[in-house]
Design a protein around this motif. Structure first.
Motif: not given
Length: 562
Positions: A395-404
Motif C-alpha cells: 500500500k506504499g506505507v513507510l515503516l520506521v522502527h527503533a533499533a533498541g
C-alpha cells in the motif's frame, strides 16, 4: 549533584554505609545543561550540535511552499490527545460520529475517532504485561522441564532448542532485574532517610534563626542552644564541606530531591519488571477479552487511544509533530501532519497479534508513515507480523522502527519485528534507526544504542530529547524510541512537501542524504572499541532534514516507481 562524592559524604555522615556504596556505586548523570532543549532541530554548522537542520530546511528551502497533510500512525503506549501541544494535530476519523456506539465507517471498529486500542476491552485497559521471553518460557516449560535431552523426538528438537535458549535468557534477565531492583531500592531507602534527616536539620536551624535560606557562611555563625541544634549544625556543615561558602542548603536539598527522583525511576522500572514482566503467573489479557489462541482475530479492543500509560507514546508524538505555530511548548519536526494513535504497547512486551493488527489498522485508515518504537528478542508469530509488513509495503506505507537500547549488534542478535521475512526476502519500505547524540566526537553514537552494519540503516538524535508528556507536561527522554520519531518526522515532511514521492523513494532520500563522518572514530556501544560509523550502520551516517529536502528537489517520481 555535581558528583557522586558529595552524595557519598552525605551517606557516610548520616547512615554509615561506606562499604555498601563502594560495592554499588550510582553512575554519574550526564551534564546536559549547556545543550539547547531543541538541539535535535538545530543545525550542525550554525549551532554546533549534531541536530537535523529542521529549522534551516524550513527557513531556506520550504518557506512559503504548499504542503499536503500527512497522516502518521504512532503504534505505542497511547497518546494524550488533549495535550496543549498535540490536540490540534491529532488525526480524526471523518467517517465516525463520536460517541454514538455505531461503526459508522464500517471498518470493524466502533467509535474509532482518533485511532484504536488493541490492548483494551469493555472493562478497561492493559497497563502492564509480561515479556515475550516469559510467555515463551511458560509455554514451553511444561513440555521440556523434565525432558531427557537424549530422548527428545525429532519433531520436537526445534522446540527443545528454543526452550533451552528461552530458559537461559529468562534466568539471566530475571536475576539481573532482581539484583538491580534490590540495589536501587536499597540506595533509594538510604537516600530518602538522608533527605529526611537533612530537611529536619535545615528546618530546625532556620527556626532558630531568622528563617532565611542557610548557607555555609550563615551556618558557621549559628550558636547552638542545645545538643540537637549542635548536631544539626555539624551535620549540615559536614555535608557542605566541599561546597562553596555561598552554597545554600536549599539548593543542595533540591539537587538531592532530583537525584531521588532518578533513583525512584530505577526502583519502579526494575520493580515492575520483577513483579509483572518476569511473572509467569501474571495474565492481564482477560481485560481485552479476545481469544489469545486465535491469532487471526482482528476486531477486539476499545477506542481509548490514551490509556493509563501514555508517557512514551505522547513523547514520540511531540517529536514528530507538536504544533509549530502555537508559540507554546515545543516544535515538532513535521508542520502538516495528523497523528493517529494506535495503542498496542503495554508496560512489558507487545504481542505479535496486536502489532500485526495495529499495522493493518494504520494502513487501512490512511497512514503514510508508521512509527514503531518497540522491540523484543522473541516473536512466536512472526509470520503474522511479516504478512502485515508486506501489506503495508503493498500500500506504499513507510515503516520506521527503533533499533533498541541493549547495545547489541543486530547483525548477530536480531530484534523483532524486523525487515527480514521468516520465509525469505525483505521489505523495501522499512527504516531501522539507531540513536545518536549531539557531539561530533567519539560519543556521537549513543552508548545504549543497538547497531548493525547490515541491519541498522541510519542514526538519528536520541539522547536527551525534549518533548511532550501527558497532562500538558514536557520532559527529556532518551533511547532509540526517541530517535525513531525524528526519522518519521523527516519522512512526513518529505511526503508533505513532495506528495508524488513513493515510500521507497522517501527511504532512499533519507538514506542517501545522511551526514557522513568519514574520519571520525566512534565508540562501539557496549565495548571500548573505536570504529567508523559505517561499521555500525548501512549508510554510515546521521539523518539531516535540510540535506534530505535538497535531495528530494532533484528526484522526480515516475509511473514505474509508483
Amino acid at each position: 549533584m555535581k558528583n557522586a562524592a558529595r552524595i557519598l559524604i552525605l551517606l557516610i555522615v548520616l547512615v554509615h554505609v561506606r562499604d555498601v556504596w563502594a560495592t554499588h556505586p550510582i553512575p554519574e548523570i550526564q551534564d546536559t545543561t549547556t545543550v539547547p532543549k531543541d538541539w535535535f532541530l538545530r543545525d550542525p554548522e550554525t549551532d554546533h550540535v549534531q541536530g537535523l537542520s529542521v529549522e534551516k530546511a524550513y527557513n531556506t528551502l520550504l518557506r512559503g511552499r504548499p504542503s499536503k497533510t500527512i497522516v502518521v500512525a504512532v503504534i505505542d503506549t497511547g497518546i494524550d490527545i488533549n495535550h496543549e501541544d498535540l490536540k490540534d494535530v491529532i488525526w480524526t476519523n471523518a467517517g465516525e460520529i463520536p460517541g454514538n456506539g455505531i461503526d459508522d465507517d464500517k471498518n470493524g471498529y466502533i467509535d474509532d475517532v482518533h485511532g484504536w486500542n488493541f490492548i483494551g476491552g469493555k472493562n478497561g485497559n492493559v497497563e502492564k504485561d509480561t515479556y515475550e521471553v516469559t510467555r515463551e518460557y511458560a509455554r514451553l516449560k511444561p513440555r521440556f522441564e523434565n525432558a531427557d535431552e537424549n530422548k527428545i523426538a525429532k519433531k520436537d528438537k526445534a522446540d527443545y532448542a528454543l526452550y533451552k535458549k528461552v530458559k537461559a535468557k529468562y534466568d539471566h534477565d530475571f536475576k539481573f532485574n532482581k539484583d538491580q531492583f534490590d540495589q536501587y531500592n536499597q540506595q533509594y531507602q538510604l537516600y530518602i532517610n538522608a533527605y529526611g534527616t537533612l530537611s529536619f536539620c535545615d528546618s530546625l536551624l532556620r527556626a532558630q534563626g531568622d528563617g532565611k535560606t542557610l548557607t555555609k557562611i550563615s551556618l558557621t555563625a549559628i550558636a547552638p542552644k542545645n545538643d540537637t541544634v549542635r548536631f544539626a549544625k555539624e551535620t549540615l556543615l559536614r555535608v557542605l564541606k566541599e561546597s562553596d561558602d555561598t552554597t545554600s542548603v536549599t539548593n543542595f536539598l533540591n539537587e538531592l530531591d532530583e537525584y531521588l527522583k532518578q533513583l525512584k525511576e530505577g526502583v519502579d522500572h526494575y520493580g515492575t519488571a520483577v513483579e509483572y514482566g518476569y511473572n509467569m503467573n501474571y495474565n492481564p489479557r482477560t481485560i481485552v477479552g479476545d481469544d489469545p489462541n486465535n491469532v487471526h482475530e482482528k476486531y477486539y479492543g476499545n477506542n481509548d487511544v490514551t490509556g493509563p500509560y501514555a508517557r512514551h507514546g505522547t513523547h514520540i508524538a511531540g517529536v514528530i509533530g507538536a504544533n509549530r505555530k502555537n508559540n507554546i511548548g515545543i516544535k515538532g519536526i513535521a508542520d502538516n501532519v495528523r497523528i493517529m494513535s494506535v495503542r498496542a504497547l503495554p508496560n512489558g512486551d507487545e504481542r505479535d497479534k496486536d502489532i500485526a493488527n495495529a499495522i493493518r489498522y494504520a494502513v487501512d485508515n490512511g497512514a503514510q508513515v508508521v512509527n514503531m518504537s518497540f522491540g523484543k528478542k522473541f516473536s512466536p508469530n512472526k509470520d503474522l507480523v511479516d504478512a502485515a509488513v508486506k501489506y503495508a509495503e503493498s500500500k506504499g506505507v513507510l515503516l520506521v522502527h527503533a533499533a533498541g537500547n541493549d547495545n547489541d549488534n543486530l547483525d548477530a542478535d536480531p530484534d523483532f519485528p524486523n525487515r527480514t521475512f521468516q520465509k525469505g526476502g525483505q521489505t523495501k519500505t522499512w527504516i531501522e534507526v539507531g540513536a545518536s547524540s549531539w557531539g561530533a566526537n567519539e560519543n556521537l553514537v549513543a552508548d545504549f544504542s543497538n547497531y548493525g552494519k547490515k541491519t541498522v540503516d541510519v542514526f538519528a538524535p536520541g539522547v536527551e530529547i525534549y518533548s511532550t508528556i501527558p497532562d500538558n507536561g514536557y520532559e527529556d527522554l532518551q533511547g532509540t524510541s526517541m530517535a525513531c520519531p525524528t526519522v518519521v518526522g523527516v519522512a512526513a515532511l518529505l511526503f508533505s512537501y513532495y506528495p508524488d514521492l513513493t515510500a521507497n523513494q522517501v527511504k532512499t532520500i533519507i538514506d542517501q542524504s545522511t551526514r557522513k563522518f568519514a574520519s571520525l572514530k566512534v565508540t562501539q556501544p557496549g565495548t571500548a572499541n573505536e570504529v567508523t560509523l559505517d561499521n555500525l550502520s548501512i549508510t554510515g551516517g546521521v539523518i539531516n532534514a535540510y540535506e534530505a529536502v535538497k535531495l528530494a528537489e532533484s528526484i522526480k517520481s515516475t509511473p514505474a516507481n509508483k
